[in-house]
Structures are given as C-alpha cells and as structure tokens.
Design an enzyme around this catalytic site. Structure first.
Site, PDB file in Angstrom:
ATOM      1  CG  MET A 272     -14.408  60.374  83.817  1.00 43.06           C
ATOM      2  SD  MET A 272     -14.706  58.600  83.605  1.00 43.06           S
ATOM      3  CE  MET A 272     -16.408  58.505  84.130  1.00 43.06           C
ATOM      4  CD  GLU A 305     -14.765  60.150  77.196  1.00 43.16           C
ATOM      5  OE1 GLU A 305     -15.554  60.063  78.162  1.00 43.16           O
ATOM      6  OE2 GLU A 305     -14.030  59.211  76.842  1.00 43.16           O
TER       7      GLU A 305
END
Length: 861
Positions: A272, A305
């Site tokens: 994330m 990411e």
C-alpha cells in the site's frame, strides 16, 4: 456492512459542501500490550480527532465517518453533541454548520484482526505485539473520525502514545519523542485512505537517497523474528534505482519527505502506497531459497508503490470511478521501471505471461467493466481492485505509449503532475494534457480503450499457392459478445501490432521478419506479406505491444506442438504459451493437449517466472478443465513428468527448486508420496536440492491431504518452525487432511466463528479445498448457498470476500453445482450487488470449466 457503505452521490454532495483544512489525530495504543482480554467486546484504543473544516453554507448539515464500538464525546464548534443522537455506529450527524468549523471526536476504536483498520498481531515466536494500519478504500474511519472520501484532502498531524520500548512511525517525519509519546510532522494534503501508523518493536534499518540537493531518508522494517532473513540492502538498491528513474522521467521531486517501507504480518494486499510510510506483506521477506522470479515480483511491487507517490498520492482520483488513474499507471510503471532501471530487464516477459493473464480472465467475466468503471459505492470500489483496473489498464497504457510515443507520454505525465499537484482529477484532466502534447485525438482513443469492456481476438487469415507462397494475408479482428451482465457492447478497436515471421534454422525457431502495422476494423489487409513463402510460425502481436488475444493458423499450431521449446526469444515463447492457455480456457484446445505441450516443452523454458506460470496453468487444467474420466490419468502423467524434469534439472538451480515444488503440488501416487517423505526424513536425496523449511511445508501439504502424515507429524513440524509463518503452514496442512471431521472443523472455524485472523482464515480455506477430496467436500455445496448472505451481512468485507470466493464449490465441477448457483442467484436478486458479483464470477469460472471438460472429453473419444 450495508450500514457502513458510502455512495458516490453522497460523497459528491459532501465534497461540494466541505473543504477540510486539517486533522489532528491523537491515538493511545498502550492497550495493545495488555495481557488480559476485555471481559466483553473487542480490545480497544483511544482515538481523539480534531478536524478543522469549512462549509459552503451556514446552517448546512453533513456527516463524519467513524466505525467504533463506542464514542465518549463529540463537540462541534465548542458545542457538546448528544452521542446517542448523532452516532449510529458508522456516521456522526453534524447539523447547523458554521462557515468555519472545528469538530472534536473522542472515541474508543477497535483493534483489527482482519487487516482492516489498525491491525494487531501477536508473534507466536516471542509474544511481541505489532501494529500497522491499512485503509484502502475506506477503513481510516476504523481508527479516527474523518470525512472518508479521496477528494477531501487535508494535511495531517499524528500524535501516538505507545509503550516506551516500541518504535512508532507515521507518514510525516518524527518531530519529537518523550515519555512514550511520539509527535509527527504535518503532512502535505493527502487523502484519508493513505494515512498510516506503524508501531511495535520492529527491526529497523536506515539508509538515504541523494540526488543533487535532494536527500530522502530511507527506512525499512520487519518483525524481529524475520530480521535474520531481511535483505534490506536489496530493498534499498531497488528503491534508489526507482528514485533515480522517476526523478529523471517525471521531473518532479519526491514530495513527501522521508521514505519508510514496512514489511508487516497478516497483510491482505501486496502493498500500500501510504506516502512516506509504504506497507508490504511480509511474505516478501524470504525465509528460504526462492527464484529470481520472486525477487522480480518484490522489486516490481516496490516500484509500483513508488510510482504511486506521483500517480495516486500527489495527484489523486476524485472518486473510485477513476481508480485506474493510479493503479493502471503504477502497474505499467512497475514493469517499465524494472526494465529501465534494474537487473530485471526481461520484466515485459513476466508482464505478457502473468499480469496479462490476470487481465484476460477478468475481462471475460460477467463483471467485466470498462477501465473507467461505474463505481456506485464503497462495496463496488472494494471489488474493483481487479485485473481490469490493474493489468488491463497497464496493458492499454503500453498500447498508448506506442500510439502517442514515449516522450509525449512522459511529457504528458510531467504536465499532469505540475497542473494537479495535491489535487484530485478525473479522466478528462489526463486526456487533455495527453492530447496537448501528442496532437492525437485522445477522446476517440479513450472511447475505444478506456470506456468499453471486453477483449478483442486477432486471427491470421492466410491464402497460399501450391508451393506455399502467400497470396493473401489479412488480420481478422473479432469482438466476442460480452458475458451476460458485462457492461457495454462488443467493440472493435484500433491496434498497433507487429507480425513476426519465424523459420526453423539449425533446430531453432528464429524470427526472420517483423512487420508493424495498424489494425482497425474487422479485416486488415497486409499486402507486405504477399509473395513471401509461408513461414513455420506466424505470431500476431509480436513483441506484445497491444492488449488482445491471438490465435494461430493450423500450420503455426502444428509447429508449436513440435517446436515450442525451440523458440529462442523468451518474449515470443511467453506470448505463444499465453495464446495456447487462452485456447485451453476458451474450450478450443483440449486440456490434455495443453498438458502434453507443458510436458514436452516446459523443461526447456529458461524464464523461471514463465515456468512457474505454466506449472500453475497445468494444475488448473488437470483440476478443472480435464474430462472427469481422464482427470486421474492426467494427474499421474503430470506428476511423472514433473519428477522427470526435477531429476534432469541442474543441481542447486532455481529451475530444480521450481520443479520440486511442482512435483509436490502434483504428486499423485503412493510412490510420489514415499519420495516426498524420504526427502523430508533424509532417506531420499536429489543432488543439489536443499529441503529448507519452506520447502518442507510445501512437501507436507500434499502428504497431509492424502493422509500420509497425521496431526502429530504436523505438530512436530510446528515445533521445528514455531513462527508466524510456520503456524499458517500448519493450519493449512491441518485443514487439508482427508477427514469429514477435519472439514467440519475447518468450515466452522471460518463460517461460524470470527476468532481466526485474516491470515488464518485464508490458510484454513486454502487447506480445506483440496482437489483430491471432491467427495468429502460435496457436503458443503448446499451449505455454502445457505450461509453466504449471512456471512456477507455479519463479517467485514475482506473476510466475507475470502469466504464467498474461497468456499464456492468449484471442485464439484458439475452441472448440478451450476444449477444450484443459478437457483441462488434467481432467489436472491436483491442481495448486495458486490455479493452477487462474486457469486456470478465463480459461476462463470465453473461454466467455463464445464465447456473445457466437454472439449477435452471429445478429444478422448
């Protein structure tokens, strides 16, 4: 879950009314280490949030978001509100707003065991407690009160009180630490879903990145129990390579100060993109020997990411309709950066073989949708983190680069960042800059590629004279009908492709000519090929520039059956394997023929990532696509072939390791199981094969599933590997045992109880569903349809998704299960759309399997 949903219309109305100036979030997480569990209810932590915001109209009403077991106080502009009247468990009603407002919410929020919100993990190895947050799309409200939508950005200040012997991190840099209280610098304006807190006794390693006057402090962390396996140097190497490339091509300095990367336990995702505090699943820290494909996957994720720091964090979509604005770009940039900046210069091979396979499957489901999707609410958003939003979007961007040119594409990105920094955008904002820099009609391109669903199929149409000379060559484009329920109509699209001509030369298939052209409409003439002698192999979409499925002429298919392993170019081999797999999935090639190709040619595959994909596809073929009457024989042939290649593989090589895992996964006979037992016990040996702890668990799973080891053996193995990873492996193996009582226990653990963490729910489901145990699992087919609506209503969306997808009775593989699925769908037309979508997708996979079985059965007659 329905009470926790948020619609697009509600978010739009709130965004028109509010502007948020800033958050101050104060968390006290000392309760995480309390030894005693609460007498009733979940373990909680205190969360006090101050939100400063403006309203467009005095006296207006709105709501804040918060999911918490209890709220102590709510104060709006100094006025105490009646908690019982304004808080319903998911929302806080706010009436009588002023032009400028201050909201203070004092709540007791729950720690999570599902990976949603503030997840609490207790390490079984040493008893240490680790915390981290995960929010996307809308779980920040489980940790602090907020306005949970991506277009209400604001700066954040976090203050965290934690045990004094811990470390704590957030998005901003640490400003002070005193007596167990950490205070962090204010962030730039960001969305709620990318705020983050990580806390616990993590092992932490530091470095720094410097480019001119810019210095970025780097950090990387993991649980103490994994520290001995943590190759932080390689993580930092790829990180620095990524920063070098992205600064060069984006011409916009990294905007979020420090850059920490945390590898955390029981993580639901791959990673994330929280700015300054990226989180990854800790499985990216390898406890045993792995192949270069594993390091490539990790590096791809690191770069994916990092690309989000610009695509998604600096510039964010207004609503989840335009999720692709960040995910498609990051997925494309992950592979792009691997090739441009790292040692993984064959990453486009992986993309063609692996990522696009994910896209092809998603784009043929009844839930297929345009890349720019219609996201009505948060439940829709949760399910749209799929192969279309990621991999198809990335493949279409690859086509876009071919369409507008690399420099125009990158210049468009640079202008997009500068024009929209710290803001929110829609599709039109991107298209306008791309049209500006390229001079192309981006509206037409968008209509064809971004705003339509489905996949095109390209066929070669060839006429030859008696001597084999080509007299006419056309590319026929097909737009198959979308599955029932698919959004939109079949669409023929413009494709920039290449046609590769391959001839046999000294036993190898070698490309002798490559022709680039534009395909548009149903038939495209290729006059350049007229007069050529028909080659041994013709590959449409040579080099993989566009997103499509390709077919072969009969001559090329015959060549592949005999010489697929003789193709020298790894990308061409990957494209051919991908096309053959699509033929098998589409019920046009018998599963036994695909398995024969794998057994004949996979042993010569040099790209280990492609080899691993072939192994997974072969197992799917024999499990789901082979005719039931031939399935057992196919399984034995697959296991025998795997053992043959294992013995031939170079000692100590990554190919040997890959074949060893595949042999374990396909083991089918008593002799196979005896060999696995011997390798575990040391009485058997294959030169160069190091049976490390991870490989031991790989061997134990099929042994447990076939009753060759019992609970005592698995308990002894856990004692040998008494770690979090070992516990997950043991739970999976325990659930795999061939006993009705075991299956009943596994079912109850995931369906009737919420005691297991997300990771153990996943492990239990994976263990329970064994292809060799169809008869044992038949008892749960009917029960599945009885419980899924209750599971969807009662459990968190992540756990509900795991249960609904994981326990669907696909292994029954029969028309009776298809009929039962149809009956449930007909009787539950008003069920939650997201739940119906998952059931429809599983139904489609089963219907596809039945068509493939019919194709395979016909070949056996």
């Amino acid at each position: 879950m329905p009470g926790e949903n948020l619609s697009r219309d509600e978010a739009r109305e709130r965004a028109e009314l509010l502007s948020v100036d800033g958050y101050e979030v104060v968390l006290d997480i000392r309760s995480a280490v309390d030894e005693a569990e609460p007498a009733e209810g979940p373990r909680t932590f205190r969360s006090v949030t101050t939100i400063r915001f403006r309203a467009a109209g005095a006296g207006a009403s709105t709501f804040a978001d918060l999911i918490a077991p209890s709220v102590n106080a709510v104060t709006l502009n100094g006025r105490a509100l009646d908690v019982a009247a304004v808080f319903d468990g998911a929302r806080i009603s706010l009436d009588g707003l002023a032009a400028e407002n201050v909201l203070v919410v004092d709540a007791n929020c729950a720690y999570s065991r599902t990976g949603e919100g503030l997840h609490r993990f207790v390490d079984p190895e040493d008893g240490e407690v680790y915390l981290y947050t995960q929010y996307e799309p809308a779980d920040a409200r489980r940790v602090y009160a907020n306005f949970e939508q991506p277009d209400l950005k604001a700066p954040y200040r976090f203050e965290v009180t934690a045990p004094e012997d811990w470390q704590v991190w957030s998005n901003g840099a640490e400003e002070s630490r005193e007596a167990g209280v950490w205070r962090f610098a204010e962030t730039a304006p960001i969305s709620t879903y990318i705020t983050c807190v990580v806390a616990g006794p993590y092992h932490y390693v530091t470095d720094s990145y410097t480019r001119g006057d810019l210095t970025i402090p780097l950090g990387a962390m993991c649980r103490k129990g994994l520290a001995k396996h943590f190759d932080a140097d390689d993580v930092f190497l790829v990180t620095k390579q990524g920063f070098d490339l992205f600064h060069e091509i984006f011409d916009y300095p990294y905007p979020f100060g420090k850059y920490d990367q945390a590898f955390v336990p029981e993580y639901n995702l791959g990673a994330m993109e929280n700015p300054g505090m990226v989180t990854f699943r800790e499985e990216y820290i390898y406890r045993g020997k792995v192949t270069q494909a594993s390091y490539e996957r990790r590096s791809n994720t690191i770069l994916h990411e990092m690309a989000h720091m610009w695509f998604g964090d600096l510039v964010t979509m207004k609503w989840w309709d335009d999720l692709w604005l960040k995910e498609s770009f990051a997925d494309f940039m992950g592979s792009f950066a691997l090739v441009e900046a790292t040692r993984f210069d064959q990453a486009w091979v992986t993309f063609a073989n692996s990522r696009k396979a994910w896209a092809y499957r998603a784009d043929q489901l009844p839930s297929t949708h345009p890349i720019t999707a219609d996201i009505r609410d948060l439940e829709d958003a949760k399910l749209n983190f799929d192969g279309i939003t990621y991999a198809k979007g990335a493949a279409v961007l690859k086509q876009l680069v071919a369409y507008v040119g690399r420099e125009a594409f990158l210049e468009g990105a640079r202008r997009y960042f500068k024009a929209n920094a710290y803001g929110n955008t829609t599709l039109d904002d991107l298209l306008s800059v791309l049209a500006e820099v390229s001079g192309r009609d981006m509206a037409a391109w968008s209509r064809a590629w971004l705003q339509t669903a489905g996949i095109n199929v390209l066929h070669p149409v060839i006429e030859t004279d008696p001597d084999g000379g080509i007299t006419d060559f056309m590319v026929r484009q097909e737009a198959p009908a979308l599955p029932v329920g698919g959004a939109g109509e079949p669409t023929l699209r413009p494709h920039r492709i290449a046609i590769g001509l391959y001839h046999l030369n000294s036993g190898m298939l070698v490309r002798t000519e490559r022709i680039e052209l534009d395909v548009d409409g149903e038939l495209t003439e290729v006059p350049e090929l007229n007069g050529r002698h028909r080659p041994a192999l013709i590959v449409l979409n040579d080099g993989d520039p566009t997103y499509c499925k390709i077919r072969f002429d009969e001559g090329s298919l015959a060549t592949l059956r005999a010489h697929l392993g003789d193709i020298g170019d790894p990308l061409t081999r990957a494209l051919c394997w991908s096309a053959l797999w699509n033929l098998t999935r589409d019920g046009l090639m018998p599963a036994r023929d695909f398995l024969a190709l794998v057994l004949a040619h996979a042993g010569r595959e040099t790209d280990v990532g492609v080899l691993q994909m072939l192994h997974a596809q072969a197992l799917t073929s024999v499990t789901h696509y082979a005719a039931p009457g031939w399935r057992e024989q196919g399984g034995r042939e697959l296991a025998a072939g795997a053992l043959h290649e294992l013995r031939l593989a170079e000692a100590g090589s990554e190919h040997q390791l890959t074949w060893a895992r595949f042999f374990a996964a396909s083991a089918a006979t008593e002799g196979d199981f005896q060999l696995l037992l011997g390798l575990l016990e040391g009485s058997a040996r294959i030169d160069g094969l190091d049976v490390d702890q991870e490989l031991r668990w790989d061997f134990l799973l099929p042994l447990a599933a076939h009753g060759a080891v019992d609970e005592a053996v698995l308990a002894a193995e856990l004692a040998r590997d008494d770690t979090a990873s070992g516990k997950r492996h043991q739970v999976r193996c325990l659930a795999a045992r061939p006993s009705q009582a075991v299956k009943d226990q596994a079912w109850a653990a995931v369906v009737e109880s919420d005691a297991l963490s997300n990771a153990l729910v996943e492990a239990t489901i994976a263990g329970m569903q064994q292809s060799s145990q169809r008869d044992l699992l038949a008892a749960y087919a009917g029960r599945y349809f009885e419980v899924i609506e209750r599971v969807w209503a009662d459990r968190s969306i992540q756990i509900a998704m795991d249960v609904v997808k994981g326990l669907y009775p696909s292994l029954q593989g029969d028309s009776a299960t298809l009929d039962a699925t149809d009956a449930w769908l007909a009787a539950h037309a008003d069920a939650a759309p997201a739940l119906r979508r998952l059931v429809l997708e599983s139904r489609d996979d089963l219907a596809r399997a039945l068509r493939a079985q019919a194709c395979d059965a016909a070949a056996g007659n």
